[in-house]
Design a protein around this motif. Structure first.
Motif, PDB file in Angstrom:
ATOM      1  N   LYS A   6      -4.421  37.401 -15.575  1.00  0.00           N
ATOM      2  CA  LYS A   6      -5.043  36.115 -15.283  1.00  0.00           C
ATOM      3  C   LYS A   6      -6.543  36.203 -15.437  1.00  0.00           C
ATOM      4  N   ASP A   7      -7.109  35.101 -15.863  1.00  0.00           N
ATOM      5  CA  ASP A   7      -8.561  35.015 -16.014  1.00  0.00           C
ATOM      6  C   ASP A   7      -9.170  34.688 -14.657  1.00  0.00           C
ATOM      7  N   PRO A   8     -10.067  35.532 -14.150  1.00  0.00           N
ATOM      8  CA  PRO A   8     -10.627  35.233 -12.824  1.00  0.00           C
ATOM      9  C   PRO A   8     -11.525  34.007 -12.814  1.00  0.00           C
ATOM     10  N   MET A   9     -12.087  33.611 -13.985  1.00  0.00           N
ATOM     11  CA  MET A   9     -12.981  32.455 -14.041  1.00  0.00           C
ATOM     12  C   MET A   9     -12.239  31.154 -14.348  1.00  0.00           C
ATOM     13  N   GLU A  10     -10.931  31.238 -14.508  1.00  0.00           N
ATOM     14  CA  GLU A  10     -10.177  30.032 -14.823  1.00  0.00           C
ATOM     15  C   GLU A  10     -10.083  29.143 -13.597  1.00  0.00           C
ATOM     16  N   PRO A  11     -10.318  27.813 -13.749  1.00  0.00           N
ATOM     17  CA  PRO A  11     -10.220  26.926 -12.579  1.00  0.00           C
ATOM     18  C   PRO A  11      -8.771  26.807 -12.116  1.00  0.00           C
TER      19      PRO A  11
END
Length: 223
Positions: A6-11
């Motif tokens: 998972k992308d940690p900066m994804e909303p």
């Protein structure tokens, strides 16, 4: 199986921080009202809203007829006065339209005359070319060919002059001895090789009847 990274900066995909208004406190807030007092006549007059008088509906809700509505409106009692500028405008428009039509018609006549003149010029030029061609065919040189005559025109004139001389010579010979120099006599005087070269039949053989010699002297065999 490995969990997808998972992308940690994804909303976030779902909104979970909705702000909900707070509920009232346990003792409700008191509503302050002024003490009731009797309204005066002046205040009643100020707060009185006049009823809407419609020209379409009466008090009981029936539709008012058109003639009654117009009669109640009072338009029939008014006198209609037309300004004199309307007459001036109509007259100016009529004059402008007439002048525009005259201008269009005049322009059409001028264009027609120009087209007629152009057609006449073309016809005159064609007549001159036809006359020049007839003069050249007859062997007459026109004035315009004297200055601008080239070598080819001079050569054609010489050939035409030679042919005219030959025709004149043939006419003189035919007048002097018409029975000897006719075309048939000239063809008869030709050699057989000349006739074959020219593709003409031999008049000597064609004039005489051709018979099969085997048909003769057959009387002794007949019964």
């Amino acid at each position: 199986m490995v969990e997808m990274q998972k992308d940690p900066m994804e909303p976030p995909h779902f909104k979970i921080n909705k702000k909900i208004p707070r509920g009232p406190p346990s003792p409700p807030a008191p509503v302050m009202h002024s003490p009731s007092r009797k309204m005066t006549m002046k205040e009643q007059q100020e707060w009185k809203i006049p009823p809407c008088i419609s020209n379409w509906k009466n008090a009981k809700g029936y539709t008012i007829p058109l003639d009654k509505r117009l009669a109640a409106d009072g338009r029939g009692l008014q006198t209609v006065h037309i300004n004199e500028n309307f007459a001036k405008l109509a007259e100016a428009l009529y004059i402008a339209d007439r002048k525009a039509r005259e201008a269009v018609e005049m322009r059409a006549q001028v264009e027609k005359k120009m087209a007629q003149k152009e057609k006449e010029k073309k016809e005159e030029k064609l007549r001159e070319l036809a006359q020049m061609a007839r003069d050249r065919r007859a062997g007459i040189k026109s004035h315009g060919d004297k200055g601008g005559e080239d070598g080819e025109t001079r050569k054609h004139d010489e050939i035409r002059h030679d042919r005219r001389k030959e025709r004149q010579h043939d006419r003189n010979i035919s007048r002097a001895a018409p029975d000897k120099r006719s075309k048939l006599q000239r063809d008869q005087d030709r050699d057989i090789s000349e006739l074959i070269a020219l593709g003409q039949p031999n008049p000597r053989t064609s004039s005489m009847a051709q018979y099969d010699q085997r048909l003769f002297n057959q009387s002794k065999y007949t019964v």
